[in-house]
Design a protein around this motif. Structure first.
Motif, short mmCIF file in Angstrom:
data_model
loop_
_atom_site.label_atom_id
_atom_site.label_comp_id
_atom_site.label_asym_id
_atom_site.label_seq_id
_atom_site.Cartn_x
_atom_site.Cartn_y
_atom_site.Cartn_z
N ALA A 54 1.04 -0.70 -0.05
CA ALA A 54 0.24 -0.22 -0.18
C ALA A 54 0.82 1.31 0.08
O ALA A 54 0.52 2.03 -0.84
CB ALA A 54 -0.54 -0.01 1.51
N GLN A 55 1.95 1.23 0.96
CA GLN A 55 3.15 2.07 0.53
C GLN A 55 3.04 2.51 -0.82
O GLN A 55 3.83 3.73 -0.79
CB GLN A 55 3.90 2.19 1.92
N LEU A 56 4.00 1.41 -1.04
CA LEU A 56 4.84 1.50 -2.75
C LEU A 56 3.43 2.13 -3.33
O LEU A 56 3.25 2.79 -4.36
CB LEU A 56 4.83 0.38 -2.96
N ALA A 57 2.61 1.61 -3.87
CA ALA A 57 1.12 2.21 -4.35
C ALA A 57 1.32 3.86 -4.35
O ALA A 57 0.92 4.30 -5.17
CB ALA A 57 -0.03 1.73 -4.08
N ALA A 58 1.64 3.69 -3.41
CA ALA A 58 0.68 5.05 -2.90
C ALA A 58 1.80 6.06 -3.59
O ALA A 58 1.67 7.38 -3.57
CB ALA A 58 1.37 5.80 -1.70
N TRP A 59 3.25 5.41 -2.81
CA TRP A 59 4.30 6.63 -3.37
C TRP A 59 4.10 6.92 -5.55
O TRP A 59 4.59 7.22 -5.94
CB TRP A 59 5.56 5.80 -3.16
N ILE A 60 3.52 5.21 -5.74
CA ILE A 60 3.64 5.44 -7.29
C ILE A 60 2.45 6.48 -7.66
O ILE A 60 3.12 7.28 -8.62
CB ILE A 60 3.85 4.15 -7.78
N ARG A 61 1.90 6.76 -6.45
CA ARG A 61 0.75 7.24 -6.90
C ARG A 61 0.98 8.69 -6.74
O ARG A 61 0.87 10.11 -8.06
CB ARG A 61 -0.51 7.47 -6.68
N GLY A 62 1.55 8.77 -6.26
CA GLY A 62 2.56 10.80 -5.52
C GLY A 62 3.47 10.93 -6.78
O GLY A 62 3.49 12.50 -7.31
#
Length: 192
Positions: free
Chosen positions: A112-120
């Motif tokens: 979930a953190q990786l996904a958030a950083w990618i979306r960022g």
């Protein structure tokens, strides 16, 4: 934030104790082939989101695979993101598959953190690079030699940053308004 660092940059970051999250593009053919050929079909889905915004329905699916033998300095995990976008007005479906690598280990960040950083990263892409591409038509520039391309990119970034700092949301409209009076750019910079 994901970027495409060189192996020198990645090695430098790891030497300093920093981590990276990098998009693997086809301009690194060996690494791209290595990551693309991982057994993604056998790897379980780690994270997914579904959003409806901007006149489209979008599903993002993320799979993470821990590998120590990736041919990149400090790479510990490979990531596959599959984005399915359906335009609500036309029904047109587009599927995009993106590969990333990170020096973060499995216990350093959750999917979930990786996904958030990618979306960022895509937020930055939309706020800066999209404006440079569309409003400033950077790809059409004839400036291609020496340090001039980097200088022009820096000037475009400065203009965008000044407008954003002054709470402008429509950079194209702000450029038109500012260009009508020679005192406005100076005022925007706080020089008058």
């Amino acid at each position: 934030m994901p970027c495409t660092p060189s192996t020198v940059t990645a090695a430098y970051l790891r030497k300093r104790g920093a981590h990276y999250l990098a998009i693997v593009k086809k301009n690194h053919p060996g690494l791209y082939a290595q990551v693309r050929k991982l057994p993604w079909a056998d790897i379980p889905l780690d994270h997914h989101t579904r959003d409806r915004a901007h006149h489209r329905d979008e599903i993002r699916r993320l799979k993470v695979a821990a590998f120590l033998h990736l041919d990149y300095p400090g790479a510990r995990q490979a990531i596959q993101v599959v984005r399915r976008r359906r335009e609500l007005s036309t029904g047109k479906l587009t599927i995009e598959r993106v590969y990333l690598i990170t020096s973060l280990g499995v216990f350093d960040a959750t999917p979930a953190q990786l996904a958030a950083w990618i979306r960022g990263h895509w937020g930055i892409e939309n706020l800066l690079h999209h404006v440079r591409d569309r409003t400033f038509r950077e790809d059409d520039s004839k400036v291609r030699t020496g340090t001039l391309p980097r200088t022009m990119a820096s000037l475009r970034n400065l203009a965008i940053s000044v407008f954003r700092q002054n709470d402008e949301t429509n950079i194209a409209a702000a450029l038109r308004r500012t260009s009508r009076d020679y005192r406005r750019p100076l005022s925007a910079l706080g020089l008058t």
